[in-house]
Design an enzyme around this catalytic site. Structure first.
Site, PDB file in Angstrom:
ATOM      1  N   GLY A  10       0.817  -1.218   0.000  1.00 14.60           N
ATOM      2  CA  GLY A  10       0.000   0.000   0.000  1.00 14.60           C
ATOM      3  C   GLY A  10       0.847   1.262   0.000  1.00 14.60           C
ATOM      4  O   GLY A  10       2.088   1.210  -0.096  1.00 14.60           O
ATOM      5  N   ASN A  32      -3.408  -8.418   0.988  1.00 14.94           N
ATOM      6  CA  ASN A  32      -4.400  -9.140   0.179  1.00 14.94           C
ATOM      7  C   ASN A  32      -4.695  -8.402  -1.130  1.00 14.94           C
ATOM      8  O   ASN A  32      -5.582  -8.795  -1.873  1.00 14.94           O
ATOM      9  CB  ASN A  32      -5.695  -9.385   0.968  1.00 14.94           C
ATOM     10  CG  ASN A  32      -6.415  -8.097   1.317  1.00 14.94           C
ATOM     11  OD1 ASN A  32      -5.933  -7.001   1.035  1.00 14.94           O
ATOM     12  ND2 ASN A  32      -7.581  -8.215   1.941  1.00 14.94           N
ATOM     13  N   SER A 125      -4.048   7.274  13.783  1.00 11.27           N
ATOM     14  CA  SER A 125      -4.399   8.431  12.963  1.00 11.27           C
ATOM     15  C   SER A 125      -4.749   9.630  13.848  1.00 11.27           C
ATOM     16  O   SER A 125      -5.276   9.461  14.956  1.00 11.27           O
ATOM     17  CB  SER A 125      -5.613   8.061  12.111  1.00 11.27           C
ATOM     18  OG  SER A 125      -6.165   9.195  11.491  1.00 11.27           O
ATOM     19  N   TYR A 150     -14.647   4.368  10.514  1.00  8.32           N
ATOM     20  CA  TYR A 150     -13.193   4.252  10.289  1.00  8.32           C
ATOM     21  C   TYR A 150     -12.422   4.806  11.491  1.00  8.32           C
ATOM     22  O   TYR A 150     -11.546   4.140  12.049  1.00  8.32           O
ATOM     23  CB  TYR A 150     -12.762   4.989   9.006  1.00  8.32           C
ATOM     24  CG  TYR A 150     -11.255   5.163   8.958  1.00  8.32           C
ATOM     25  CD1 TYR A 150     -10.428   4.092   8.646  1.00  8.32           C
ATOM     26  CD2 TYR A 150     -10.656   6.388   9.280  1.00  8.32           C
ATOM     27  CE1 TYR A 150      -9.034   4.239   8.652  1.00  8.32           C
ATOM     28  CE2 TYR A 150      -9.286   6.535   9.286  1.00  8.32           C
ATOM     29  CZ  TYR A 150      -8.474   5.463   8.970  1.00  8.32           C
ATOM     30  OH  TYR A 150      -7.104   5.608   8.992  1.00  8.32           O
ATOM     31  N   LYS A 154      -9.815   2.985  14.690  1.00  8.97           N
ATOM     32  CA  LYS A 154      -8.493   3.366  15.209  1.00  8.97           C
ATOM     33  C   LYS A 154      -8.547   3.542  16.731  1.00  8.97           C
ATOM     34  O   LYS A 154      -7.636   3.157  17.435  1.00  8.97           O
ATOM     35  CB  LYS A 154      -8.004   4.654  14.536  1.00  8.97           C
ATOM     36  CG  LYS A 154      -7.722   4.496  13.044  1.00  8.97           C
ATOM     37  CD  LYS A 154      -6.604   3.499  12.777  1.00  8.97           C
ATOM     38  CE  LYS A 154      -6.397   3.261  11.292  1.00  8.97           C
ATOM     39  NZ  LYS A 154      -5.524   2.114  10.985  1.00  8.97           N
ATOM     40  N   ARG A 295     -17.666  20.009   3.548  1.00  3.82           N
ATOM     41  CA  ARG A 295     -17.932  18.570   3.462  1.00  3.82           C
ATOM     42  C   ARG A 295     -18.371  18.085   4.844  1.00  3.82           C
ATOM     43  O   ARG A 295     -17.677  18.339   5.828  1.00  3.82           O
ATOM     44  CB  ARG A 295     -16.639  17.854   3.027  1.00  3.82           C
ATOM     45  CG  ARG A 295     -16.753  16.357   2.860  1.00  3.82           C
ATOM     46  CD  ARG A 295     -15.515  15.751   2.212  1.00  3.82           C
ATOM     47  NE  ARG A 295     -14.310  15.820   3.049  1.00  3.82           N
ATOM     48  CZ  ARG A 295     -13.123  15.328   2.718  1.00  3.82           C
ATOM     49  NH1 ARG A 295     -12.964  14.749   1.522  1.00  3.82           N
ATOM     50  NH2 ARG A 295     -12.088  15.438   3.519  1.00  3.82           N
TER      51      ARG A 295
HETATM   52  P1  NAD Z   1      -3.442   1.684   1.611  1.00  2.00           P
HETATM   53  O1  NAD Z   1      -4.831   1.285   1.335  1.00  2.00           O
HETATM   54  O2  NAD Z   1      -2.625   2.249   0.500  1.00  2.00           O
HETATM   55  O3  NAD Z   1      -2.629   0.441   2.224  1.00  2.00           O
HETATM   56  C1  NAD Z   1      -3.235  -0.534   3.043  1.00  2.00           C
HETATM   57  C2  NAD Z   1      -2.860  -1.899   2.480  1.00  2.00           C
HETATM   58  O4  NAD Z   1      -3.430  -2.914   3.301  1.00  2.00           O
HETATM   59  C3  NAD Z   1      -3.372  -2.116   1.066  1.00  2.00           C
HETATM   60  O5  NAD Z   1      -2.300  -2.543   0.244  1.00  2.00           O
HETATM   61  C4  NAD Z   1      -4.446  -3.209   1.223  1.00  2.00           C
HETATM   62  O6  NAD Z   1      -4.486  -4.048   0.085  1.00  2.00           O
HETATM   63  C5  NAD Z   1      -3.966  -3.927   2.468  1.00  2.00           C
HETATM   64  N1  NAD Z   1      -5.021  -4.589   3.252  1.00  2.00           N
HETATM   65  C6  NAD Z   1      -6.187  -4.041   3.684  1.00  2.00           C
HETATM   66  N2  NAD Z   1      -6.878  -4.969   4.386  1.00  2.00           N
HETATM   67  C7  NAD Z   1      -6.130  -6.099   4.410  1.00  2.00           C
HETATM   68  C8  NAD Z   1      -6.311  -7.396   4.979  1.00  2.00           C
HETATM   69  N3  NAD Z   1      -7.421  -7.719   5.646  1.00  2.00           N
HETATM   70  N4  NAD Z   1      -5.346  -8.334   4.788  1.00  2.00           N
HETATM   71  C9  NAD Z   1      -4.228  -8.024   4.096  1.00  2.00           C
HETATM   72  N5  NAD Z   1      -4.010  -6.826   3.536  1.00  2.00           N
HETATM   73  C10 NAD Z   1      -4.948  -5.869   3.690  1.00  2.00           C
HETATM   74  O7  NAD Z   1      -3.471   2.705   2.859  1.00  2.00           O
HETATM   75  P2  NAD Z   1      -2.326   3.632   3.451  1.00  2.00           P
HETATM   76  O8  NAD Z   1      -2.670   5.036   3.153  1.00  2.00           O
HETATM   77  O9  NAD Z   1      -0.996   3.108   3.091  1.00  2.00           O
HETATM   78  O10 NAD Z   1      -2.611   3.414   5.006  1.00  2.00           O
HETATM   79  C11 NAD Z   1      -1.870   2.500   5.791  1.00  2.00           C
HETATM   80  C12 NAD Z   1      -2.366   2.552   7.218  1.00  2.00           C
HETATM   81  O11 NAD Z   1      -2.216   3.880   7.723  1.00  2.00           O
HETATM   82  C13 NAD Z   1      -3.832   2.200   7.415  1.00  2.00           C
HETATM   83  O12 NAD Z   1      -3.957   1.486   8.622  1.00  2.00           O
HETATM   84  C14 NAD Z   1      -4.516   3.542   7.513  1.00  2.00           C
HETATM   85  O13 NAD Z   1      -5.693   3.466   8.241  1.00  2.00           O
HETATM   86  C15 NAD Z   1      -3.452   4.338   8.249  1.00  2.00           C
HETATM   87  N6  NAD Z   1      -3.552   5.793   8.043  1.00  2.00           N
HETATM   88  C16 NAD Z   1      -3.546   6.293   6.776  1.00  2.00           C
HETATM   89  C17 NAD Z   1      -3.647   7.670   6.579  1.00  2.00           C
HETATM   90  C18 NAD Z   1      -3.707   8.247   5.188  1.00  2.00           C
HETATM   91  O14 NAD Z   1      -4.170   9.383   5.046  1.00  2.00           O
HETATM   92  N7  NAD Z   1      -3.247   7.550   4.150  1.00  2.00           N
HETATM   93  C19 NAD Z   1      -3.718   8.542   7.687  1.00  2.00           C
HETATM   94  C20 NAD Z   1      -3.695   7.986   8.978  1.00  2.00           C
HETATM   95  C21 NAD Z   1      -3.614   6.598   9.137  1.00  2.00           C
HETATM   96  C1  WQD Z   2      -7.921  17.602   3.478  1.00  2.00           C
HETATM   97  C2  WQD Z   2      -8.601  18.973   3.356  1.00  2.00           C
HETATM   98  C3  WQD Z   2     -10.980  18.854   2.970  1.00  2.00           C
HETATM   99  C4  WQD Z   2     -10.819  16.972  -0.946  1.00  2.00           C
HETATM  100  C5  WQD Z   2      -8.509  12.139   5.959  1.00  2.00           C
HETATM  101  C6  WQD Z   2      -9.158  11.260   7.000  1.00  2.00           C
HETATM  102  C7  WQD Z   2      -8.262  11.142   8.201  1.00  2.00           C
HETATM  103  C8  WQD Z   2      -6.855  10.689   7.807  1.00  2.00           C
HETATM  104  C9  WQD Z   2      -6.296  11.546   6.725  1.00  2.00           C
HETATM  105  C10 WQD Z   2      -6.689   8.292   7.891  1.00  2.00           C
HETATM  106  C11 WQD Z   2      -9.947  19.042   4.079  1.00  2.00           C
HETATM  107  C12 WQD Z   2     -10.273  19.468   1.793  1.00  2.00           C
HETATM  108  C13 WQD Z   2     -10.464  17.548   0.267  1.00  2.00           C
HETATM  109  C14 WQD Z   2     -11.401  17.790  -1.951  1.00  2.00           C
HETATM  110  C15 WQD Z   2     -11.213  19.680  -0.465  1.00  2.00           C
HETATM  111  N1  WQD Z   2      -6.862   9.364   7.252  1.00  2.00           N
HETATM  112  N2  WQD Z   2     -10.661  18.877   0.495  1.00  2.00           N
HETATM  113  N3  WQD Z   2     -11.555  19.129  -1.670  1.00  2.00           N
HETATM  114  O1  WQD Z   2     -10.226  14.762   5.651  1.00  2.00           O
HETATM  115  O2  WQD Z   2      -8.132  15.850   6.601  1.00  2.00           O
HETATM  116  O3  WQD Z   2      -8.305  13.421   6.526  1.00  2.00           O
HETATM  117  O4  WQD Z   2      -7.216  11.606   5.623  1.00  2.00           O
HETATM  118  O5  WQD Z   2      -6.604   8.100   9.064  1.00  2.00           O
HETATM  119  O6  WQD Z   2      -8.852  10.215   9.055  1.00  2.00           O
HETATM  120  O7  WQD Z   2     -10.390  11.840   7.377  1.00  2.00           O
HETATM  121  O8  WQD Z   2      -7.999  14.628   4.424  1.00  2.00           O
HETATM  122  O9  WQD Z   2      -7.264  14.936   2.092  1.00  2.00           O
HETATM  123  O10 WQD Z   2      -9.668  14.324   2.540  1.00  2.00           O
HETATM  124  O11 WQD Z   2      -8.868  16.604   3.139  1.00  2.00           O
HETATM  125  O12 WQD Z   2     -11.382  20.887  -0.268  1.00  2.00           O
HETATM  126  O13 WQD Z   2     -11.746  17.332  -3.032  1.00  2.00           O
HETATM  127  O14 WQD Z   2      -8.903  19.198   1.973  1.00  2.00           O
HETATM  128  O15 WQD Z   2     -12.190  19.493   3.215  1.00  2.00           O
HETATM  129  O16 WQD Z   2     -10.062  20.332   4.609  1.00  2.00           O
HETATM  130  P1  WQD Z   2      -8.779  14.750   5.833  1.00  2.00           P
HETATM  131  P2  WQD Z   2      -8.453  15.056   2.958  1.00  2.00           P
END
Ligand code: NAD
Ligand code: WQD
Length: 342
Positions: A10, A32, A125, A150, A154, A295
């Protein structure tokens, strides 16, 4: 030293695998492929010279997870990224999110305990803070009621971990990510959003390259200097490096307690319009955007207090906003070039 990276194909996982391999760790990935592609391991090989082992199965499957750990009981630590992460989808399909994100965590922890593997790094997160009462937000700020299933996964995951480390030998570092954006300098790995992106930066780059017609900016009536919402955007490579530091901290026995929590942010907040301006500057492109309503579920502003991470981990985010938006743009262009070639 062998490290299991779940979700390693990922977005954040793949960048972390690169940093682990750069520091000499042997990496095994379990994924997966529900939100990533197996070819990511070839790109990792191009960057680091080493192809990580990839086993494709669902960590919700308890037997397959147990069998995997039996075959790899020489693993020294686990970084657990695997989860679903789309906030809006989680509102529509809560049970799918609770099952995937929590059952996979419990299966991984049970197998770790069975095989005497003690070191776990967990992807948490900033969503656990909701709209904080004080900014910047530090790790001891109260956890607010989750805005989405979601976010709740966490919060519950952190509770499952806290209860388990009390009674089992397992130790955990939970890393609370703020808003990860950008891609590796090589433009060989990056974020692969399926369908219409929910997140700001992929939507910006897809609009600029012509896949989306127009970016909607959600709200300009927030109590912020330019009226648009503020977030702490962090370069994914900075984020990845913190995981290597966390793994070393555990393995070297430097944890101060069995469950530690760290913010991973820069400490700087940027508004949506500031991100757009940065993108326009580094790309030389004018972005087509319009202001629309807020939003639902969005908070007004959040940014991290990274002092505790800076001090305890000896880690600091180094890359600024322009570097983040430029790397995201390079990745978008590389993605489209590859699609036209293949
Ligand atoms: P991503 O979707 O790119 O990566 C997650 C990976 O996990 C994917 O490759 C998916 O195929 C795999 N996966 C999901 N469920 C699975 C399962 N049951 N078994 C095996 N593989 C599985 O997401 P990411 O952005 O790389 O996020 C990674 C982690 O960080 C996640 O736990 C996400 O919640 C957390 N996180 C992400 C963000 C963000 O904004 N990207 C912010 C805060 C926290
Ligand atoms: C960023 C800003 C939107 C899209 C999300 C999850 C959070 C964490 C990180 C996993 C906001 C604005 C966005 C668009 C916009 N993930 N926006 N137009 O919402 O801060 O966080 O990702 O844990 O849990 O909620 O990130 O990138 O969606 O938005 O104006 O088309 O951009 O309103 O202010 P967010 P985002």
């Amino acid at each position: 030293m062998k490290i299991l990276v779940t979700g390693g194909t990922g977005y954040i996982g793949s960048h972390t695998v690169v940093e682990l391999q750069n520091k000499g760790f042997e990496v095994v990935i379990v994924d997966n492929l529900s939100n990533s592609k197996k070819e990511v391991v070839d790109s990792i090989e191009k960057i680091t010279g080493t192809k990580p082992v990839l086993e494709v199965f669902d960590l919700v499957d308890r037997e397959k997870t147990a069998d995997f750990f039996k075959r790899h009981n020489d693993i020294k630590g686990v970084i657990h990224f695997a989860a679903y992460k789309a906030v809006g989808e989680s509102v529509q399909k809560p049970l799918m999110y609770y099952r995937n994100n929590l059952v996979s965590l419990m299966n991984v922890m049970e197998s770790m305990i069975e095989n005497n593997i003690d070191n776990l790094v967990f992807s948490s997160s900033c969503t656990v803070y909701g709209q904080p009462d004080e900014l910047p937000v530090s790790e001891n700020a109260p956890i607010k009621k989750a805005e989405s299933p979601y976010g709740n996964t966490k919060q519950i995951a952190e509770e499952i971990i806290a209860d388990t480390v009390n009674v089992e030998p397992i130790k955990t570092i939970a890393l609370r990510y703020f808003n990860p954006i950008g891609a590796h300098d090589s433009a060989l790995i990056g974020e692969l959003p399926l369908g219409v992106p929910n997140n700001l930066v992929p939507f910006i780059t897809q609009t600029a390259i012509g896949i989306r017609e127009q970016l909607s900016v959600f709200g300009e009536d927030y109590n912020t200097p330019d009226g648009t919402a503020i977030r702490d955007y962090i370069h994914v490579v900075d984020l990845a490096k913190a995981h290597v530091i966390a793994v070393n901290r555990m393995i070297e026995g430097n944890m101060k307690k069995d469950f530690e929590v760290f913010n991973l942010g820069t400490g700087n907040g940027y508004s949506v319009l500031e991100v757009i301006k940065s993108f326009e500057k580094v790309s030389g492109q004018k972005l087509n955007y319009k202001i629309v309503d807020r939003r639902p579920g969005d908070i007004e502003k959040v940014w991290a207090n990274p002092d505790f991470s800076n001090r305890e981990l000896g880690w600091k985010a180094e890359r600024g906003l322009d570097e983040m938006t430029l790397s995201a743009w390079k990745w978008e262009k590389a993605l489209r070039n590859n699609q036209t070639e293949s």
